[in-house]
Design an enzyme around this catalytic site. Sequence first.
Site, PDB file in Angstrom:
ATOM      1  N   ARG A   1       2.372  -5.199  -5.938  1.00 25.57           N
ATOM      2  CA  ARG A   1       2.102  -4.400  -7.138  1.00 25.57           C
ATOM      3  C   ARG A   1       3.377  -3.755  -7.672  1.00 25.57           C
ATOM      4  O   ARG A   1       3.351  -2.702  -8.286  1.00 25.57           O
ATOM      5  CB  ARG A   1       1.090  -3.326  -6.834  1.00 25.57           C
ATOM      6  CG  ARG A   1       1.498  -2.456  -5.658  1.00 25.57           C
ATOM      7  CD  ARG A   1       0.574  -1.318  -5.552  1.00 25.57           C
ATOM      8  NE  ARG A   1       0.888  -0.490  -4.418  1.00 25.57           N
ATOM      9  CZ  ARG A   1       0.602   0.796  -4.367  1.00 25.57           C
ATOM     10  NH1 ARG A   1       0.027   1.377  -5.381  1.00 25.57           N
ATOM     11  NH2 ARG A   1       0.895   1.475  -3.304  1.00 25.57           N
TER      12      ARG A   1
ATOM     13  N   ASP B   1       7.908  -3.399   7.118  1.00 26.42           N
ATOM     14  CA  ASP B   1       8.093  -3.621   5.683  1.00 26.42           C
ATOM     15  C   ASP B   1       8.351  -2.310   4.949  1.00 26.42           C
ATOM     16  O   ASP B   1       8.687  -2.320   3.774  1.00 26.42           O
ATOM     17  CB  ASP B   1       6.866  -4.319   5.079  1.00 26.42           C
ATOM     18  CG  ASP B   1       5.568  -3.599   5.388  1.00 26.42           C
ATOM     19  OD1 ASP B   1       5.286  -3.415   6.586  1.00 26.42           O
ATOM     20  OD2 ASP B   1       4.852  -3.208   4.460  1.00 26.42           O
TER      21      ASP B   1
HETATM   22  P1  AMP Z   1       2.120  -0.437   1.432  1.00 30.28           P
HETATM   23  O1  AMP Z   1       0.947  -0.055   2.277  1.00 30.28           O
HETATM   24  O2  AMP Z   1       2.144   0.271   0.112  1.00 30.28           O
HETATM   25  O3  AMP Z   1       3.415  -0.411   2.157  1.00 30.28           O
HETATM   26  O4  AMP Z   1       1.854  -1.948   1.042  1.00 30.28           O
HETATM   27  C1  AMP Z   1       1.711  -2.989   1.969  1.00 30.28           C
HETATM   28  C2  AMP Z   1       1.552  -4.278   1.233  1.00 30.28           C
HETATM   29  O5  AMP Z   1       0.363  -4.272   0.440  1.00 30.28           O
HETATM   30  C3  AMP Z   1       2.670  -4.623   0.266  1.00 30.28           C
HETATM   31  O6  AMP Z   1       2.811  -6.000   0.259  1.00 30.28           O
HETATM   32  C4  AMP Z   1       2.133  -4.121  -1.037  1.00 30.28           C
HETATM   33  O7  AMP Z   1       2.743  -4.733  -2.139  1.00 30.28           O
HETATM   34  C5  AMP Z   1       0.680  -4.491  -0.919  1.00 30.28           C
HETATM   35  N1  AMP Z   1      -0.194  -3.647  -1.746  1.00 30.28           N
HETATM   36  C6  AMP Z   1      -0.473  -2.351  -1.567  1.00 30.28           C
HETATM   37  N2  AMP Z   1      -1.316  -1.908  -2.515  1.00 30.28           N
HETATM   38  C7  AMP Z   1      -1.591  -2.944  -3.323  1.00 30.28           C
HETATM   39  C8  AMP Z   1      -2.389  -3.133  -4.486  1.00 30.28           C
HETATM   40  N3  AMP Z   1      -3.113  -2.150  -5.006  1.00 30.28           N
HETATM   41  N4  AMP Z   1      -2.399  -4.352  -5.042  1.00 30.28           N
HETATM   42  C9  AMP Z   1      -1.698  -5.360  -4.525  1.00 30.28           C
HETATM   43  N5  AMP Z   1      -0.926  -5.257  -3.444  1.00 30.28           N
HETATM   44  C10 AMP Z   1      -0.864  -4.074  -2.839  1.00 30.28           C
HETATM   45 MG    MG Z   2       5.209  -0.722   1.704  1.00 33.11          MG
END
Ligand code: AMP
Ligand code: MG
Length: 516
Positions: free
Chosen positions: A114, A273
């Site tokens: 996103r 990540d």
């Molecule tokens: P995060 O938990 O924000 O570190 O995200 C972990 C993974 O999930 C990453 O690849 C983000 O880009 C993906 N991600 C988190 N929220 C969303 C969303 N609403 N839509 C698409 N991908 C998401």
């Molecule tokens: Mg992240």
Amino acid sequence: MVVLPRKIKYTMIHIMTQVTDNTGSTRFAFDNTYARDLEGFYSAWKAAQVAQPSLVKLNRQLAEELGLNADALDSVEGAKIFTGNEVPEGASPLAQAYAGHQFGNFVPQLGDGRALLLGEVIDRYGKRRDIQLKGSGRTPFSRGGDGKAALGPVLREYLMGEAMHALGIPTTRALAAAKTGEPVYREGTLPGAVLTRVAASHIRVGTFQFFAARQEFDNVRRLADYVIERHYAELKGHATPYLALLANVAERQAALIAKWMHVGFIHGVMNTDNMAISGETIDYGPCAFMDHYDPATVFSSIDHHGRYCYANQPKIAQWNLARLAETLLPLIDTDNDRAIASATDVINDFPDQYERYWIAGMRAKLGLTQPEEDDVEIALGFLKAMQGNHIDWTLAFRYLADAAAGPSSDAGRIRALFANAPDFDLWFQQWQTRLSRESVSLSDRAQAMRRVNPAFIPRNHRVEEALSAAVERTDYAPFETLLRLLLRPFDDQPEFAAFAEPEPGGHAGYRTFCGT
Ligand code: AMP
Ligand code: MG
């Protein structure tokens, strides 16, 4: 045989004193090395069009630092850019590929689900910075997600990043928060928003893992060379550059995590990540600052087993670095056993390295300038006096400064804070004795302590107040107030004294959410 770095194809442009654009334009002087030099590492992509872009907040000071025209960007045009409706000239929007260990489990493909990297600009100090939209719609990496972000978490990341920056902690920062005029659906319906994020880069441990997991070691090498050029230029020409890279990334993480620990910051989701190779704090999701000292503090609602609790953060950093080390093995030495041995040495050094940063910072927090062997005992003694007694981390250190100005100084507040802590009096005597061996003037000491022990951190209840006012009532005043006082965390700011206090009565079971 040591593997030598491949020649890097691009040259970095260092413009030391870029002048702010005064032509009234919203121009970004993009120079996009990631797009240009790392083909195959991303998907070129476009942001989703949104219904009604409106700017909620522009970080004018950061805009100036980036050589942008804040006045021009504080506009309808700016709102279009910061929601992704308009692509600024020279941008090469792309979603980066990465993998990652999430809560210990390897996911071979995550990537920007996103977010879109618009491009890179060189700031006024000659530093290359990424400009990224977060919440700008689905990408090829979205998996099941909607690609969107809600206003609350966007403002939360804005506040947290700025607070960390003001505390002197390396971090990504917010350039803008903009509303999309569209709903996003989470537990309920929330206003959608996009965060524009500025980072030294968005390269993560997980970026290396993405290619290593596919056995694409040529690409791991391309990435490592790029990272050396961009973040660790002093390693160019090093006899063992990739081992040195690992050691230097580890060093920056040791320094970073120590700083988190000093202010009681709990990242909450230290997946590989979410660990930036540059050494900046990145991905503010369920993060929060610890109020009373408890090493097991966890706020994140998804961290059921406390993997990322306060006290575990250094260990998790080391674990993440071990995952980075694995990706670099074939680059470190063609003999796998030798590569493992050298990389293991680096990883095993981490606890000592971290400890050095930790104690150096703790000395400063305790007003000690001339290192002594037993300082670790003094530092741990203070924590022990706090533990189990529900004593606020931030206030404890701040009040200690009042008591540091010698025998006539004011120990009233610290004594009151520790009134029910049986170990405190003895510790306080030991500390006073230790201070008597310091040759610093008393007022200088108290001053120096106030410069490292903040009065203001983003208190959980204040953050919640600010976000709910913004989200539920479109009232941004509490957000603005909180942001303003957090930008001067070491100044007393008597008019905001109430913001230095923990939530009256405490907030047992405070929970944070990834809020994506
Ligand atoms: P995060 O938990 O924000 O570190 O995200 C972990 C993974 O999930 C990453 O690849 C983000 O880009 C993906 N991600 C988190 N929220 C969303 C969303 N609403 N839509 C698409 N991908 C998401
Ligand atoms: Mg992240």
